[in-house]
Design a protein around this motif. Structure first.
Motif, short mmCIF file in Angstrom:
data_model
loop_
_atom_site.label_atom_id
_atom_site.label_comp_id
_atom_site.label_asym_id
_atom_site.label_seq_id
_atom_site.Cartn_x
_atom_site.Cartn_y
_atom_site.Cartn_z
N LEU A 1 0.83 -1.20 0.00
CA LEU A 1 0.00 0.00 0.00
C LEU A 1 0.86 1.25 0.00
N PHE A 2 1.93 1.24 0.80
CA PHE A 2 2.83 2.38 0.84
C PHE A 2 3.45 2.64 -0.53
N GLU A 3 3.84 1.57 -1.21
CA GLU A 3 4.43 1.72 -2.54
C GLU A 3 3.43 2.31 -3.53
N GLN A 4 2.17 1.88 -3.41
CA GLN A 4 1.14 2.42 -4.28
C GLN A 4 0.94 3.91 -4.04
N ILE A 5 0.91 4.29 -2.76
CA ILE A 5 0.73 5.71 -2.41
C ILE A 5 1.90 6.53 -2.94
N ARG A 6 3.13 6.00 -2.79
CA ARG A 6 4.30 6.72 -3.27
C ARG A 6 4.29 6.88 -4.79
N LYS A 7 3.83 5.85 -5.48
CA LYS A 7 3.74 5.92 -6.95
C LYS A 7 2.75 7.00 -7.38
N ILE A 8 1.61 7.04 -6.69
CA ILE A 8 0.60 8.06 -7.01
C ILE A 8 1.18 9.45 -6.76
N TYR A 9 1.83 9.62 -5.61
CA TYR A 9 2.40 10.92 -5.26
C TYR A 9 3.43 11.36 -6.30
#
Length: 246
Positions: free
Chosen positions: A3-11
Protein backbone atom coordinates in the motif's frame (compact mmCIF):
# COMPACT_ATOMS: atom_id res chain seq x y z
CA UNK A 1 4.23 -2.25 2.42
CA UNK A 2 2.49 -2.73 -0.91
CA UNK A 3 0.00 0.00 0.00
CA UNK A 4 2.83 2.38 0.84
CA UNK A 5 4.43 1.72 -2.54
CA UNK A 6 1.14 2.42 -4.28
CA UNK A 7 0.73 5.71 -2.41
CA UNK A 8 4.30 6.72 -3.27
CA UNK A 9 3.74 5.92 -6.95
CA UNK A 10 0.60 8.06 -7.01
CA UNK A 11 2.40 10.92 -5.26
CA UNK A 12 5.34 10.78 -7.67
CA UNK A 13 2.98 10.84 -10.67
CA UNK A 14 1.54 14.19 -9.58
CA UNK A 15 3.24 16.89 -11.61
CA UNK A 16 2.71 20.08 -9.59
CA UNK A 17 3.05 21.18 -5.98
CA UNK A 18 -0.65 22.07 -5.60
CA UNK A 19 -1.73 18.55 -6.58
CA UNK A 20 0.80 16.99 -4.21
CA UNK A 21 -0.34 19.22 -1.34
CA UNK A 22 -3.98 18.30 -1.95
CA UNK A 23 -3.10 14.61 -2.07
CA UNK A 24 -1.12 14.77 1.18
CA UNK A 25 -3.79 16.71 3.09
CA UNK A 26 -6.46 14.26 1.91
CA UNK A 27 -4.26 11.33 2.91
CA UNK A 28 -3.61 12.82 6.36
CA UNK A 29 -7.35 13.26 6.85
CA UNK A 30 -8.03 9.66 5.76
CA UNK A 31 -5.45 8.34 8.21
CA UNK A 32 -6.38 10.50 11.20
CA UNK A 33 -10.00 11.59 10.70
CA UNK A 34 -8.89 15.06 11.80
CA UNK A 35 -10.97 17.64 9.90
CA UNK A 36 -8.27 20.27 10.41
CA UNK A 37 -6.41 18.81 7.45
CA UNK A 38 -9.43 19.46 5.21
CA UNK A 39 -9.80 22.97 6.62
CA UNK A 40 -6.11 23.64 5.87
CA UNK A 41 -6.71 22.35 2.35
CA UNK A 42 -9.66 24.70 1.89
CA UNK A 43 -7.60 27.66 3.10
CA UNK A 44 -4.78 26.79 0.70
CA UNK A 45 -7.16 26.50 -2.24
CA UNK A 46 -8.75 29.82 -1.37
CA UNK A 47 -5.32 31.45 -1.43
CA UNK A 48 -4.47 29.72 -4.70
CA UNK A 49 -7.61 30.95 -6.46
CA UNK A 50 -6.96 34.51 -5.34
CA UNK A 51 -8.63 37.10 -3.17
CA UNK A 52 -11.30 37.95 -5.76
CA UNK A 53 -13.40 34.94 -4.75
CA UNK A 54 -16.57 36.20 -3.11
CA UNK A 55 -16.53 33.53 -0.37
CA UNK A 56 -12.95 34.47 0.52
CA UNK A 57 -13.88 38.14 0.69
CA UNK A 58 -16.82 37.34 2.97
CA UNK A 59 -14.74 35.19 5.34
CA UNK A 60 -12.02 37.86 5.50
CA UNK A 61 -14.66 40.45 6.32
CA UNK A 62 -16.09 38.29 9.11
CA UNK A 63 -12.65 37.47 10.55
CA UNK A 64 -11.72 41.15 10.73
CA UNK A 65 -14.97 42.46 12.14
CA UNK A 66 -17.43 40.00 13.70
CA UNK A 67 -17.68 36.99 15.94
CA UNK A 68 -21.09 36.06 14.58
CA UNK A 69 -23.28 36.80 11.57
CA UNK A 70 -26.83 36.50 10.29
CA UNK A 71 -27.57 35.57 6.69
CA UNK A 72 -30.14 37.71 4.88
CA UNK A 73 -31.74 35.45 2.29
CA UNK A 74 -32.94 31.89 2.92
CA UNK A 75 -32.56 30.74 -0.68
CA UNK A 76 -29.95 28.73 -2.56
CA UNK A 77 -27.07 31.16 -1.96
CA UNK A 78 -27.95 31.45 1.73
CA UNK A 79 -27.82 27.68 2.17
CA UNK A 80 -24.40 27.48 0.53
CA UNK A 81 -23.06 30.35 2.62
CA UNK A 82 -24.35 28.79 5.84
CA UNK A 83 -22.71 25.47 4.95
CA UNK A 84 -19.36 27.13 4.20
CA UNK A 85 -19.40 29.29 7.34
CA UNK A 86 -20.23 26.40 9.63
CA UNK A 87 -17.50 24.29 8.05
CA UNK A 88 -15.10 27.18 8.72
CA UNK A 89 -16.29 27.26 12.36
CA UNK A 90 -17.94 30.66 12.02
CA UNK A 91 -20.96 31.36 14.22
CA UNK A 92 -24.17 31.80 12.22
CA UNK A 93 -27.09 32.99 14.36
CA UNK A 94 -29.98 32.58 11.94
CA UNK A 95 -31.38 33.36 8.51
CA UNK A 96 -33.33 36.55 7.81
CA UNK A 97 -35.92 36.83 5.07
CA UNK A 98 -38.74 39.15 4.03
CA UNK A 99 -41.03 36.21 3.28
CA UNK A 100 -43.22 35.99 6.38
CA UNK A 101 -44.42 32.51 5.42
CA UNK A 102 -40.92 31.19 6.22
CA UNK A 103 -40.69 32.55 9.76
CA UNK A 104 -40.14 29.85 12.35
CA UNK A 105 -39.06 27.20 9.88
CA UNK A 106 -35.46 25.99 9.67
CA UNK A 107 -32.84 25.50 6.98
CA UNK A 108 -29.51 23.84 7.71
CA UNK A 109 -30.70 23.70 11.34
CA UNK A 110 -30.95 27.51 11.46
CA UNK A 111 -34.21 29.34 12.15
CA UNK A 112 -35.59 31.81 9.60
CA UNK A 113 -36.48 35.07 11.31
CA UNK A 114 -37.95 38.49 10.68
CA UNK A 115 -35.22 41.08 9.91
CA UNK A 116 -36.59 43.16 12.77
CA UNK A 117 -34.61 41.01 15.23
CA UNK A 118 -31.62 43.12 14.19
CA UNK A 119 -33.11 45.91 16.29
CA UNK A 120 -32.20 43.83 19.35
CA UNK A 121 -28.82 42.49 18.22
CA UNK A 122 -26.40 45.27 17.43
CA UNK A 123 -23.19 43.22 17.43
CA UNK A 124 -23.48 40.69 14.60
CA UNK A 125 -22.54 41.16 10.96
CA UNK A 126 -25.12 40.80 8.19
CA UNK A 127 -24.36 38.90 4.98
CA UNK A 128 -26.69 39.65 2.06
CA UNK A 129 -27.09 36.23 0.47
CA UNK A 130 -29.00 36.91 -2.71
CA UNK A 131 -28.27 38.06 -6.25
CA UNK A 132 -31.57 39.91 -6.52
CA UNK A 133 -32.71 43.07 -4.74
CA UNK A 134 -29.31 43.62 -3.10
CA UNK A 135 -29.62 47.41 -3.18
CA UNK A 136 -33.22 47.20 -1.92
CA UNK A 137 -32.18 45.01 1.02
CA UNK A 138 -29.31 47.35 1.80
CA UNK A 139 -31.71 50.31 1.77
CA UNK A 140 -34.12 48.38 4.01
CA UNK A 141 -31.38 47.72 6.57
CA UNK A 142 -30.11 51.29 6.52
CA UNK A 143 -33.69 52.50 7.03
CA UNK A 144 -33.87 50.23 10.09
CA UNK A 145 -30.87 52.06 11.54
CA UNK A 146 -28.26 49.40 10.71
CA UNK A 147 -24.77 50.83 10.23
CA UNK A 148 -23.33 50.41 6.73
CA UNK A 149 -20.20 48.72 8.03
CA UNK A 150 -22.28 45.87 9.50
CA UNK A 151 -23.51 44.84 6.04
CA UNK A 152 -21.55 42.57 3.68
CA UNK A 153 -22.54 43.48 0.12
CA UNK A 154 -21.62 40.87 -2.52
CA UNK A 155 -19.20 42.32 -5.05
CA UNK A 156 -20.41 39.85 -7.67
CA UNK A 157 -23.08 37.20 -7.99
CA UNK A 158 -23.16 34.23 -5.65
CA UNK A 159 -22.84 30.87 -7.41
CA UNK A 160 -26.32 29.32 -7.59
CA UNK A 161 -25.60 26.13 -9.51
CA UNK A 162 -26.67 27.60 -12.84
CA UNK A 163 -23.10 28.21 -14.02
CA UNK A 164 -20.43 25.66 -14.87
CA UNK A 165 -19.41 23.89 -11.69
CA UNK A 166 -16.22 22.11 -12.75
CA UNK A 167 -14.99 23.80 -15.92
CA UNK A 168 -15.15 27.53 -15.28
CA UNK A 169 -13.03 29.09 -18.04
CA UNK A 170 -12.29 32.08 -15.79
CA UNK A 171 -10.51 29.76 -13.36
CA UNK A 172 -9.29 26.79 -15.39
CA UNK A 173 -7.48 27.04 -18.73
CA UNK A 174 -7.49 23.99 -21.00
CA UNK A 175 -4.22 22.66 -22.42
CA UNK A 176 -3.41 20.17 -25.16
CA UNK A 177 -3.70 16.45 -24.42
CA UNK A 178 -5.89 16.80 -21.35
CA UNK A 179 -7.13 13.70 -19.50
CA UNK A 180 -10.08 13.50 -17.14
CA UNK A 181 -11.07 11.07 -14.39
CA UNK A 182 -14.79 11.28 -13.67
CA UNK A 183 -15.20 9.76 -10.21
CA UNK A 184 -18.91 9.09 -9.77
CA UNK A 185 -19.71 9.51 -13.46
CA UNK A 186 -23.49 9.00 -13.15
CA UNK A 187 -24.65 9.46 -16.78
CA UNK A 188 -21.36 10.78 -18.16
CA UNK A 189 -22.61 14.36 -18.38
CA UNK A 190 -19.54 15.89 -16.73
CA UNK A 191 -17.24 13.93 -19.04
CA UNK A 192 -19.06 15.37 -22.02
CA UNK A 193 -18.72 18.87 -20.55
CA UNK A 194 -14.99 18.24 -20.05
CA UNK A 195 -14.54 17.36 -23.70
CA UNK A 196 -16.44 20.47 -24.75
CA UNK A 197 -14.37 22.58 -22.32
CA UNK A 198 -11.05 21.44 -23.84
CA UNK A 199 -12.40 21.75 -27.40
CA UNK A 200 -12.00 18.00 -27.94
CA UNK A 201 -8.21 18.21 -27.52
CA UNK A 202 -7.85 15.39 -25.00
CA UNK A 203 -6.10 12.05 -24.64
CA UNK A 204 -8.57 10.07 -22.57
CA UNK A 205 -11.59 10.16 -20.30
CA UNK A 206 -11.92 7.62 -17.49
CA UNK A 207 -15.42 7.29 -16.06
CA UNK A 208 -15.84 5.48 -12.74
CA UNK A 209 -19.31 4.67 -11.43
CA UNK A 210 -19.79 2.29 -8.44
CA UNK A 211 -23.59 2.14 -8.68
CA UNK A 212 -24.41 -0.79 -10.95
CA UNK A 213 -27.55 0.82 -12.40
CA UNK A 214 -25.86 4.10 -13.26
CA UNK A 215 -22.85 2.14 -14.48
CA UNK A 216 -24.93 0.37 -17.09
CA UNK A 217 -26.36 3.70 -18.25
CA UNK A 218 -22.88 4.73 -19.33
CA UNK A 219 -22.93 2.00 -21.94
CA UNK A 220 -25.47 4.05 -23.90
CA UNK A 221 -22.68 6.53 -24.65
CA UNK A 222 -21.32 3.98 -27.09
CA UNK A 223 -23.87 5.27 -29.56
CA UNK A 224 -22.10 8.64 -29.30
CA UNK A 225 -18.49 7.50 -29.08
CA UNK A 226 -17.47 4.18 -30.62
CA UNK A 227 -14.14 4.28 -28.75
CA UNK A 228 -15.91 3.84 -25.40
CA UNK A 229 -14.74 0.58 -23.83
CA UNK A 230 -15.51 -1.23 -20.62
CA UNK A 231 -12.39 -1.99 -18.59
CA UNK A 232 -12.29 -5.67 -17.67
CA UNK A 233 -13.37 -6.58 -14.13
CA UNK A 234 -13.82 -2.98 -13.06
CA UNK A 235 -16.31 -0.14 -12.85
CA UNK A 236 -14.48 1.90 -15.47
CA UNK A 237 -15.50 3.06 -18.88
CA UNK A 238 -12.74 4.54 -21.02
CA UNK A 239 -12.87 6.59 -24.21
CA UNK A 240 -9.80 7.67 -26.16
CA UNK A 241 -9.24 10.60 -28.50
CA UNK A 242 -9.72 8.54 -31.66
CA UNK A 243 -13.46 9.10 -31.59
CA UNK A 244 -14.80 11.79 -29.36
CA UNK A 245 -17.98 12.44 -27.42
CA UNK A 246 -19.66 15.46 -28.94
Amino acid sequence: MALFEQIRKIYNKLEDKASKDIFMKRLQYSLSGDSRYIQELVHCEMERYGRTDIMVQMIDWIDKNYGSVVIFGAGCAGKQIASVLRFMNKKVICFLDNNRNLYGSKIEGLRICNPEILLYDKECGIVIATNDYVSEIEEQLIHMGIEQERIFLPTKSWWLGTEEQYFDRDIMKAHSHESFVDGGALDGGDSIKFIQWCNEDYDAVYMFEPDKYNYQKLSTLKSIDKSLKQAKNSHFWVCSNTNRLA
